[in-house]
Scaffold this motif. Structure first.
Motif, PDB file in Angstrom:
ATOM      1  N   ILE A  45      48.214  32.296  35.273  1.00 39.69           N
ATOM      2  CA  ILE A  45      47.046  33.154  35.034  1.00 39.69           C
ATOM      3  C   ILE A  45      46.345  32.586  33.809  1.00 39.69           C
ATOM      4  CG2 ILE A  45      46.219  35.472  34.453  1.00 39.69           C
ATOM      5  CD1 ILE A  45      47.442  35.450  37.153  1.00 39.69           C
ATOM      6  N   ASN A 376      43.035  40.024  44.337  1.00 36.93           N
ATOM      7  CA  ASN A 376      43.375  40.296  42.940  1.00 36.93           C
ATOM      8  C   ASN A 376      42.282  41.071  42.210  1.00 36.93           C
ATOM      9  OD1 ASN A 376      45.951  39.312  42.638  1.00 36.93           O
ATOM     10  ND2 ASN A 376      45.324  37.259  42.055  1.00 36.93           N
ATOM     11  N   THR A 377      41.285  41.551  42.946  1.00 40.82           N
ATOM     12  CA  THR A 377      40.142  42.184  42.275  1.00 40.82           C
ATOM     13  C   THR A 377      40.514  43.513  41.622  1.00 40.82           C
ATOM     14  OG1 THR A 377      39.428  43.241  44.343  1.00 40.82           O
ATOM     15  CG2 THR A 377      38.467  41.094  43.822  1.00 40.82           C
ATOM     16  N   SER A 379      43.663  43.949  40.229  1.00 37.65           N
ATOM     17  CA  SER A 379      44.808  43.729  39.340  1.00 37.65           C
ATOM     18  C   SER A 379      44.466  43.982  37.882  1.00 37.65           C
ATOM     19  CB  SER A 379      45.340  42.295  39.509  1.00 37.65           C
ATOM     20  OG  SER A 379      45.904  42.127  40.793  1.00 37.65           O
ATOM     21  N   PHE A 381      43.068  41.652  35.675  1.00 36.37           N
ATOM     22  CA  PHE A 381      43.149  40.503  34.774  1.00 36.37           C
ATOM     23  C   PHE A 381      41.865  40.342  33.956  1.00 36.37           C
ATOM     24  CE2 PHE A 381      46.101  38.886  38.211  1.00 36.37           C
ATOM     25  CZ  PHE A 381      47.251  39.124  37.478  1.00 36.37           C
ATOM     26  N   ASP A 382      40.742  40.764  34.534  1.00 35.35           N
ATOM     27  CA  ASP A 382      39.452  40.617  33.855  1.00 35.35           C
ATOM     28  C   ASP A 382      39.189  41.740  32.860  1.00 35.35           C
ATOM     29  OD1 ASP A 382      39.289  42.435  35.980  1.00 35.35           O
ATOM     30  OD2 ASP A 382      37.114  42.228  36.096  1.00 35.35           O
ATOM     31  N   GLY A 395      41.943  35.387  35.636  1.00 33.48           N
ATOM     32  CA  GLY A 395      42.490  35.357  36.989  1.00 33.48           C
ATOM     33  C   GLY A 395      43.264  34.085  37.267  1.00 33.48           C
ATOM     34  N   THR A 405      42.938  33.404  46.516  1.00 34.45           N
ATOM     35  CA  THR A 405      42.914  34.739  45.932  1.00 34.45           C
ATOM     36  C   THR A 405      41.479  35.172  45.687  1.00 34.45           C
ATOM     37  OG1 THR A 405      43.105  33.811  43.710  1.00 34.45           O
ATOM     38  CG2 THR A 405      45.152  34.483  44.783  1.00 34.45           C
ATOM     39  N   ASN A 407      39.161  36.977  43.134  1.00 34.08           N
ATOM     40  CA  ASN A 407      39.159  37.298  41.707  1.00 34.08           C
ATOM     41  C   ASN A 407      37.828  37.940  41.328  1.00 34.08           C
ATOM     42  OD1 ASN A 407      41.702  35.662  40.794  1.00 34.08           O
ATOM     43  ND2 ASN A 407      40.519  34.243  42.046  1.00 34.08           N
ATOM     44  N   CYS A 409      34.735  38.680  39.077  1.00 33.81           N
ATOM     45  CA  CYS A 409      34.088  37.740  38.169  1.00 33.81           C
ATOM     46  C   CYS A 409      32.690  38.228  37.819  1.00 33.81           C
ATOM     47  CB  CYS A 409      34.017  36.361  38.829  1.00 33.81           C
ATOM     48  SG  CYS A 409      33.314  35.086  37.799  1.00 33.81           S
TER      49      CYS A 409
END
Length: 444
Positions: A45, A376-377, A379, A381-382, A395, A405, A407, A409
């Motif tokens: 990641i 992963n939208t 999850s 991470f952003d 991501g 995946t 992601n 953004c």
């Protein structure tokens, strides 16, 4: 015309072990689930952060390193080591040895990195210490962090995590715990829960649901252009609201308002990719996608705070001619059908199947025909904020042949979904043409 790749250097300090911040955490053996045991690899990641003038005088390396130690008090199994027991069952030896941490500095700004922060991140090896692949996932640190200061005052956090310990939402939960502590909280707002027995196979394993879609009964095609290609191309594709609107315009009225972005995007990519591969009409292609059971399968009782692998693969297959000759609405219907199968019994049968069959190694050709698309939208991470604000991008740093995946953004002030795709170069050209046709805006 693309701008030339930036030239820069990264200076790393020697790796150090970060232990839990208290002298003693529980010393015990904790068994991993049967699903955990299937994902025996490390996953990267990467998170990119801008300079924040309000944080002047604070060093992200020190802040994150200290927060990691305090978070590991709660997530102490992550400071242990994975061992293999009888019948290759995995367990965590909670030794408290710690995770690996690397401090680094790069003579480049975030602005100079430009679009290279997006997958495929061509400089990822500079931003994450290269731990030898021979180390494997046994008896090794379960997490590796590298925090790289940038010349502009921004920084990069790159992570490699042992997938047997966490899935995407699980590692995101840990990162948010670290972020909360970095921002001043004494403990994470969501405390970790183990409960790995939830995802063990039944005794004896029993496949009560037909899962033949998983059996890779691909036809013995001899498509030399695909199977023998070594010239690979990896690109990222951005899907903004206008692209989703264009895709939705391909759907019949009864599907337009009840189709999710995930269903729309999965159907589009599967259809375009299959058309680009140039396969035989009767070849069988398959798309699979992990469905997170947290909050979806009520009878599974996955508790808030569970950070192990909690997803089950849904899958659907189709003959190439059916996929390519029918409109997008037909493919959306197949994806919806696969999602609709998800139930507690389907999840349990899937775990049983995986235990009976064991890990499956796919050939290059199978990875060409079949694709796994992971969302992963959600999850988060952003959204991981260590005090400097949310990352510019957070991501997965790349795509792989046979898997991609989704992601979340925000690029150039527009929010959308970024998808890295990896294909042979000749196939990539055809894929881009197919995708362009699919995302052209229709008026009716």
């Amino acid at each position: 015309m693309s701008s030339p790749s930036p030239v820069f250097s990264v200076r790393r300090q020697a790796p150090q072990l970060i232990e839990p911040a208290v002298a003693q955490t529980p010393r015990e053996l904790k068994h991993l689930s049967d699903i955990d045991g299937l994902w025996r690899f490390n996953t990267p990641i990467i998170l990119f952060y801008k300079n924040n003038p309000s944080m002047k005088g604070k060093d992200p390396v020190i802040v994150i390193r200290e927060a990691l130690g305090r978070a590991l008090v709660h997530y102490y199994p992550l400071a242990g080591r994975v061992r293999e027991g009888p019948n290759k069952k995995l367990m965590v030896d909670c030794t408290g040895q710690g995770i690996l941490f690397v401090e680094a500095e790069a003579n480049i700004t975030l602005e100079q990195l430009g679009d290279s922060i997006y997958p495929p991140c061509g400089f990822f090896d500079e931003f994450l210490y290269n731990v030898s692949a021979s180390e494997g996932i046994l008896n090794s640190p379960l997490l590796l962090f590298q925090v790289t200061r940038l010349a502009c005052g921004g920084f990069i956090v790159a992570i490699s995590f042992n997938h047997t310990m966490c899935d995407g939402p699980g590692i995101a939960q840990f990162l948010n715990a670290v972020a909360e502590i970095a921002c001043g909280k004494q403990a994470p707002s969501i405390l970790p829960i183990w409960n790995r027995e939830l995802f063990n196979a039944r005794d004896p394993p029993c496949k009560t649901i037909n899962l033949r879609k998983y059996e890779d009964a691909t036809h013995n095609s001899q498509n030399v252009g695909v199977t023998n290609s070594t010239n690979m191309s990896c690109k990222s594709f951005f899907f903004y609201p206008r692209e989703f609107k264009a895709l939705r315009n391909h759907l019949p009225p009864h599907l337009k308002n009840c189709t999710t972005r995930f269903e729309l995007l999965t159907a589009c990519l599967w259809k375009c990719r299959t058309a680009a591969l140039g396969l035989k009409p009767d070849d069988l292609v398959l798309v699979s996608f992990p469905i997170n059971s947290r909050g979806k399968l009520q009878n599974m009782h996955v508790p808030l705070g569970y950070y192990g692998n909690a997803f089950v693969l849904a899958a659907v297959s189709s003959m190439v001619n059916n996929l390519c000759d029918n409109p997008l609405g037909y493919v959306v219907g197949l994806v919806k059908e696969a999602k609709a199968q998800m139930s507690e019994e389907y999840a349990k049968s899937s775990v049983d199947r995986m235990v009976i069959q064991g890990p499956t190694m796919h050939t290059t050709f199978e990875r060409m025909l079949n694709i796994t698309l992971a969302d992963n939208t959600h999850s988060g991470f952003d959204e991981v904020d260590f005090g400097w604000g949310k990352p510019v991008y957070g991501g997965i740093p790349w795509g792989q042949l046979g898997s991609s995946t989704y992601n979340r953004c925000n690029k150039n002030g527009m929010e959308g979904v970024l998808v890295p795709i990896c294909l042979p170069s000749s196939v990539m050209e055809r894929f881009q043409k197919e995708l362009k046709i699919m995302t052209q805006r229709l008026t009716s």
